[in-house]
Every structure is written in structure tokens, then in C-alpha cells.
Design an enzyme around this catalytic site. Structure first.
Site, mmCIF file in Angstrom:
data_model
loop_
_atom_site.group_PDB
_atom_site.id
_atom_site.type_symbol
_atom_site.label_atom_id
_atom_site.label_comp_id
_atom_site.label_asym_id
_atom_site.label_seq_id
_atom_site.Cartn_x
_atom_site.Cartn_y
_atom_site.Cartn_z
ATOM 1 N N LYS A 1 -13.680 0.611 15.431
ATOM 2 C CA LYS A 1 -12.418 -0.155 15.547
ATOM 3 C C LYS A 1 -11.878 -0.118 16.964
ATOM 4 C CE LYS A 1 -10.953 0.258 10.896
ATOM 5 N NZ LYS A 1 -10.298 1.050 9.897
ATOM 6 N N ASN B 1 0.840 -1.204 0.000
ATOM 7 C CA ASN B 1 0.000 0.000 0.000
ATOM 8 C C ASN B 1 0.873 1.251 0.000
ATOM 9 O OD1 ASN B 1 0.575 0.796 2.828
ATOM 10 N ND2 ASN B 1 -0.424 -1.158 3.262
ATOM 11 N N LYS C 1 -11.274 -3.642 18.692
ATOM 12 C CA LYS C 1 -9.905 -4.105 18.955
ATOM 13 C C LYS C 1 -9.467 -3.864 20.402
ATOM 14 C CE LYS C 1 -8.600 -3.644 14.113
ATOM 15 N NZ LYS C 1 -7.501 -3.878 13.182
ATOM 16 N N ASP D 1 -4.344 -6.381 4.909
ATOM 17 C CA ASP D 1 -5.371 -7.238 5.504
ATOM 18 C C ASP D 1 -5.401 -8.621 4.863
ATOM 19 O OD1 ASP D 1 -6.267 -5.377 7.320
ATOM 20 O OD2 ASP D 1 -7.639 -4.440 5.883
ATOM 21 N N LYS E 1 9.123 -17.017 -10.610
ATOM 22 C CA LYS E 1 8.373 -15.878 -11.150
ATOM 23 C C LYS E 1 7.164 -16.377 -11.955
ATOM 24 C CE LYS E 1 8.887 -11.879 -14.056
ATOM 25 N NZ LYS E 1 9.464 -11.492 -15.318
ATOM 26 N N PHE F 1 -4.374 3.170 14.787
ATOM 27 C CA PHE F 1 -4.597 4.178 13.759
ATOM 28 C C PHE F 1 -5.718 3.667 12.872
ATOM 29 C CE2 PHE F 1 -1.576 7.740 13.271
ATOM 30 C CZ PHE F 1 -0.896 7.585 14.468
HETATM 31 N N1 CTP Z 1 -3.914 -3.541 11.989
HETATM 32 C C1 CTP Z 1 -3.203 -4.617 12.465
HETATM 33 N N2 CTP Z 1 -3.178 -5.781 11.770
HETATM 34 C C2 CTP Z 1 -3.864 -5.925 10.616
HETATM 35 C C3 CTP Z 1 -4.605 -4.827 10.120
HETATM 36 C C4 CTP Z 1 -4.610 -3.655 10.827
HETATM 37 O O1 CTP Z 1 -2.566 -4.489 13.520
HETATM 38 N N3 CTP Z 1 -3.824 -7.065 9.967
HETATM 39 C C5 CTP Z 1 -3.924 -2.303 12.781
HETATM 40 C C6 CTP Z 1 -3.315 -1.096 12.076
HETATM 41 O O2 CTP Z 1 -1.936 -0.982 12.377
HETATM 42 C C7 CTP Z 1 -4.112 0.051 12.661
HETATM 43 C C8 CTP Z 1 -5.449 -0.564 12.993
HETATM 44 O O3 CTP Z 1 -5.246 -1.972 13.032
HETATM 45 O O4 CTP Z 1 -3.562 0.538 13.865
HETATM 46 C C9 CTP Z 1 -6.546 -0.249 12.039
HETATM 47 O O5 CTP Z 1 -6.123 -0.577 10.737
HETATM 48 P P1 CTP Z 1 -7.123 -0.450 9.508
HETATM 49 O O6 CTP Z 1 -6.483 -1.012 8.294
HETATM 50 O O7 CTP Z 1 -7.646 0.946 9.455
HETATM 51 O O8 CTP Z 1 -8.323 -1.358 10.021
HETATM 52 P P2 CTP Z 1 -8.734 -2.836 9.725
HETATM 53 O O9 CTP Z 1 -8.765 -3.560 11.021
HETATM 54 O O10 CTP Z 1 -7.907 -3.418 8.673
HETATM 55 O O11 CTP Z 1 -10.233 -2.625 9.278
HETATM 56 P P3 CTP Z 1 -10.828 -2.200 7.830
HETATM 57 O O12 CTP Z 1 -9.890 -2.710 6.806
HETATM 58 O O13 CTP Z 1 -12.144 -2.860 7.826
HETATM 59 O O14 CTP Z 1 -10.934 -0.694 7.824
#
Ligand code: CTP
Length: 427
Positions: free
Chosen positions: A363, A236, A367, A305, A315, A349
Site C-alpha cells: 500500500k 465499520n 499510494k 471502500d 426507507k 494506516f
Molecule cells: N483510504 C482512503 N480512501 C479509501 C480507502 C482507504 O484514503 N477509499 C486510506 C485509509 O485511510 C488508510 C489507507 O488508505 O490510511 C489504507 O486503507 P485500507 O482500507 O487498509 O486499504 P485499501 O486501500 O482500502 O486496500 P484494501 O482494502 O485492499 O486493504
């Protein structure tokens, strides 16, 4: 900014010292024996231009590189070159300079000088002055990359940072020895800006804002990369800047900091325990391994995610038609920390593109966090890959604080203000 030694600016912008006047400020500048000592002449010129009273202390080795006369001429003050020489107007010079200093700056700071300060050795005028001063001490390391990365030097810098010394990151580039890498003294303009910040406000000052002293802070930063094959990955746009700013700010406020970073182009901050990881799984393992030691965890990383179910050993070849990637969820690191939380303070975050505050609140509950920092990453000037951010800090108690568009460092300070408040409320 390029400037010739007559003091004439030749660059496209001016001296870059728009930071303000230093009238009435006493800057003690220590010059140690590195090739960058010649740049310190320019540093003195700029400080004098801002009306600072500059006193230069040169080590013996520094005098091999630049003549004291250069600094005497530029500062209009006698240059201190040894401890037992004619004291001139001063009585016990190291004590006088140490007391009069509003800031002590060492530029360039060699590995040797850093080692001496870290070990409590005071065998010349500079190290003695540093030991005797209560003013903030700013070090601008300058040395060969391999020396800079030597674990002993890194350990010394970590120790000094934890004691409140302010350490500037050396720049990357071609070094005098021909090597390319980190170790170059920051440009005089940058050092002047840092001095101005320290002497004004909102900056890391030794006796000020050491409100995270003794606290262990674990920060994650950057994106993760999820491999598809040996040359491709899913990732990303995160640059890691927010997480690095948090790690540096926590360090400057006295915390012991561990920064676990996904792949970024940023240099490892000085004075923090730095661990580089690639995938979400690696980040998960690194975070879990250090969770026990942490009092506060700030998860600024943009963790993927999903990851490919299969990672091809070779490859992947182009086929004729479409290609479908099968993805599986990565571990939710923060979710797992929330389950194991205990008395630790957890900060998440939330990067959102719509319903920013509502999604973040959701969230926070899901969490089991104490605080969540929400940012709208659809803005061009906030979030991913830019130097600024605008966030909303949401507390578990329902508190909401808007932080308007600011530098990531300023946002980091606000987040840490909220962390420090929570820590105080708990103790
Ligand atoms: N985070 C994490 N591990 C993951 C995904 C996210 O620890 N596999 C943490 C990020 O570092 C951040 C928080 O969770 O502090 C929220 O991340 P975000 O991507 O906004 O949320 P998601 O839980 O992935 O939810 P969504 O994709 O539905 O917005």
C-alpha cells in the site's frame, strides 16, 4: 470515585492516584469562580496525599463559591486571595509562586479566566502568576456546554493549545445549571493523573517535545457511513480513537491540527480545527479542500471502500426473497493525495488481518506514501474499538519499527516521533 468531604473514599476503587509520588513538587493551583470549585478541595487533598507542596490562588469570584479557609486547611499553606494583600513570607508573590511552581493548574478554569489568559490580561494574582511562569500550565475548563462551545471560547482554547498550554477535555454529563452536555470539570482523580504524567515523562510539557511547532497536520479519523436509505448505512468498527489520539498528540507537540472525523462518539478535541463528515465522498471533499494548507497528512480513518450505487429516498421495504445490494467504489482519498503529493509528508494506516507487513508495504508504494502504520486488526487488543494498539511503522526507506501493545496515545507519540524525524531530515 466518590469521596465525601471528610476525605473518606467511598468509591469502589481507591483514589486512583497510583501515578506516583509528587514529593518535592510545587503545584500552584488556581481556583476560579465556577461551581466546580468545590471539587478542587478534593483535588488539593489528593495532591497533598501524594506529598506535593500545594499553593492555592483563588480569584475573587472563586471565593464566592468556597471559602479560602477550606484550601488553607487542606494545603497547610496560606491561600492567595488578592494581589495587594499582606505578602506574608513572599516578597513579590506572583513572581515567587510563578518561579517556584513545577506546574500551574487552573481547575476549574472558567470561560472568563481562559479568555483573560488567551488575551494576555493579567489583572489578578492568578493571571499574573500564569503570565510570569515558565512551568507547564494545565487548564481544566468547566462551564455550561453552550459557553464551552461558543466559538470565542473554542478559539481561545485553540490559541492557548497552540502556545503550549495543556488543556484537559471537559467531561460530559449533567451540569450544575441543569443542562446536559460537555463542560463538566474532569474528576479530581483524572486531574491528578494528568499532573503526574506531566511531571514525570512522556507527557506534553511546554518546553519539551514541541517538535511540531509551526507545522500544519491534517488527520482523518473514524469510520465512514455509506447510506442505503434514510435510516440505514454501511459502516465499520472503527471508533476513531487512534485518529483522535494523533490529533491531540500533534496539538500538544505544537502543530496546527485539523481533524476530519467520520461519525464517532468521541468529543471534538479542544484546540484543533474539527470537521465532522459522514461518507467517504464527504471526507474526500473535506480532505482535498484542506490539503493545500497541510504539511503532513495522517490518514487514520477507516474509509469504506464501497458504497451503494443507489441511495433510496424512502426507507427500503422488506421483500419476499433475497436482496442484492449493488456497490460501487468510493474515491481512494489517500491514493488521490499520493498523486498530488508534492513536498507533503503522507502517512497511511493499513488495517490488515493477514500478511500485515507485506500488505502494508504494498500500500505504501501503491499510494505513494512516506510512511505507513500497519496494524493487525484481528487481535482482540489492538486496532478497532479498543483503547490499545500494537503497530508496525514502515518507512519508505525500508525502515521498520515495531511498537508493542501500548495506549493509543503512546502509539500516536511514536508515529509523531517518526514524522518529526522525517521532517528534520528534510529541512
Ligand atoms: N483510504 C482512503 N480512501 C479509501 C480507502 C482507504 O484514503 N477509499 C486510506 C485509509 O485511510 C488508510 C489507507 O488508505 O490510511 C489504507 O486503507 P485500507 O482500507 O487498509 O486499504 P485499501 O486501500 O482500502 O486496500 P484494501 O482494502 O485492499 O486493504
Amino acid at each position: 470515585m466518590e469521596t465525601d468531604m471528610n476525605g473518606n473514599g467511598t468509591g469502589t476503587h481507591d483514589d486512583g492516584d497510583a501515578s506516583g509520588s509528587l514529593r518535592g513538587k510545587v503545584v500552584v493551583l488556581g481556583v476560579t469562580g465556577g461551581i466546580a470549585a468545590y471539587k478542587s478541595a478534593e483535588l488539593v487533598r489528593r495532591l497533598v496525599k501524594l506529598k506535593a507542596e500545594v499553593h492555592v490562588i483563588m480569584t475573587k469570584a472563586a471565593q464566592e463559591f468556597v471559602s479560602p479557609l477550606t484550601f488553607r486547611t487542606l494545603s497547610s499553606n496560606p491561600v492567595v486571595t488578592d494581589m495587594f494583600g499582606e505578602p506574608g513570607a513572599w516578597n513579590v508573590m506572583h513572581v515567587s509562586l510563578a518561579q517556584r511552581a513545577d506546574i500551574v493548574v487552573v481547575a476549574p478554569a472558567t470561560a472568563n479566566c481562559i479568555g483573560k489568559i488567551a488575551s494576555g490580561i493579567a489583572d489578578d494574582m492568578l493571571t499574573t502568576t500564569i503570565m510570569a511562569t515558565q512551568a507547564p500550565v494545565l487548564l481544566a475548563p468547566s462551564m455550561n456546554t453552550r459557553m464551552f462551545l461558543n466559538p470565542i471560547v473554542q478559539g481561545n482554547l485553540r490559541k492557548l493549545a497552540s502556545l503550549g498550554y495543556i488543556i484537559m477535555e471537559p467531561a460530559e454529563g449533567e451540569l450544575a445549571c441543569g443542562d446536559v452536555g460537555r463542560g463538566r470539570m474532569p474528576e479530581p482523580g483524572e486531574i491528578v493523573e494528568k499532573i503526574c504524567r506531566i511531571l514525570s515523562d512522556g507527557s506534553p510539557v511546554m518546553e519539551d517535545k514541541r517538535d511540531l511547532e509551526g507545522i500544519s497536520v491534517l488527520v482523518t479519523a473514524g469510520p465512514t457511513q455509506e447510506a442505503l436509505d434514510p435510516v440505514r448505512y454501511l459502516t465499520n468498527r472503527s471508533s476513531g480513537k487512534m485518529g483522535y489520539a494523533l490529533a491531540e498528540a500533534a496539538r500538544d507537540r505544537g502543530a496546527r491540527v485539523c481533524l476530519i472525523s467520520g461519525p464517532t462518539s468521541l468529543p471534538a478535541p479542544v484546540g484543533v480545527d474539527f470537521i465532522r463528515v459522514r461518507s467517504a465522498q464527504e471526507m474526500f471533499e473535506a480532505v482535498i479542500a484542506r490539503f493545500e494548507d497541510a504539511d503532513v497528512v495522517i490518514k487514520a480513518a477507516a474509509v469504506a471502500d464501497y458504497r451503494p450505487v443507489r441511495v433510496a429516498g424512502q426507507k427500503i421495504k422488506k421483500g419476499d426473497g433475497r436482496m442484492v445490494l449493488e456497490l460501487e467504489p468510493t474515491p481512494d482519498i489517500l491514493g488521490e493525495l499520493g498523486r498530488r503529493k508534492g513536498a507533503k509528508l503522507l502517512v497511511g494506516f493499513a488495517a490488515e488481518t493477514r500478511d500485515v507487513v507485506e500488505s502494508a508495504k504494498d500500500k505504501l508504494i501503491r499510494k505513494n506514501l512516506d510512511m505507513i502504520v500497519a496494524n493487525d486488526v484481528s487481535r482482540y487488543d489492538a486496532g478497532f474499538n479498543v483503547d490499545t494498539n500494537a503497530v508496525t511503522i514502515i518507512g519508505r526507506d525500508g525502515s521498520i519499527e515495531e511498537v508493542p501493545l501500548s495506549s493509543k496515545r503512546e502509539v500516536a507519540e511514536k508515529v509523531l516521533d517518526a514524522v518529526a524525524r522525517l521532517m528534520r531530515a528534510r529541512s
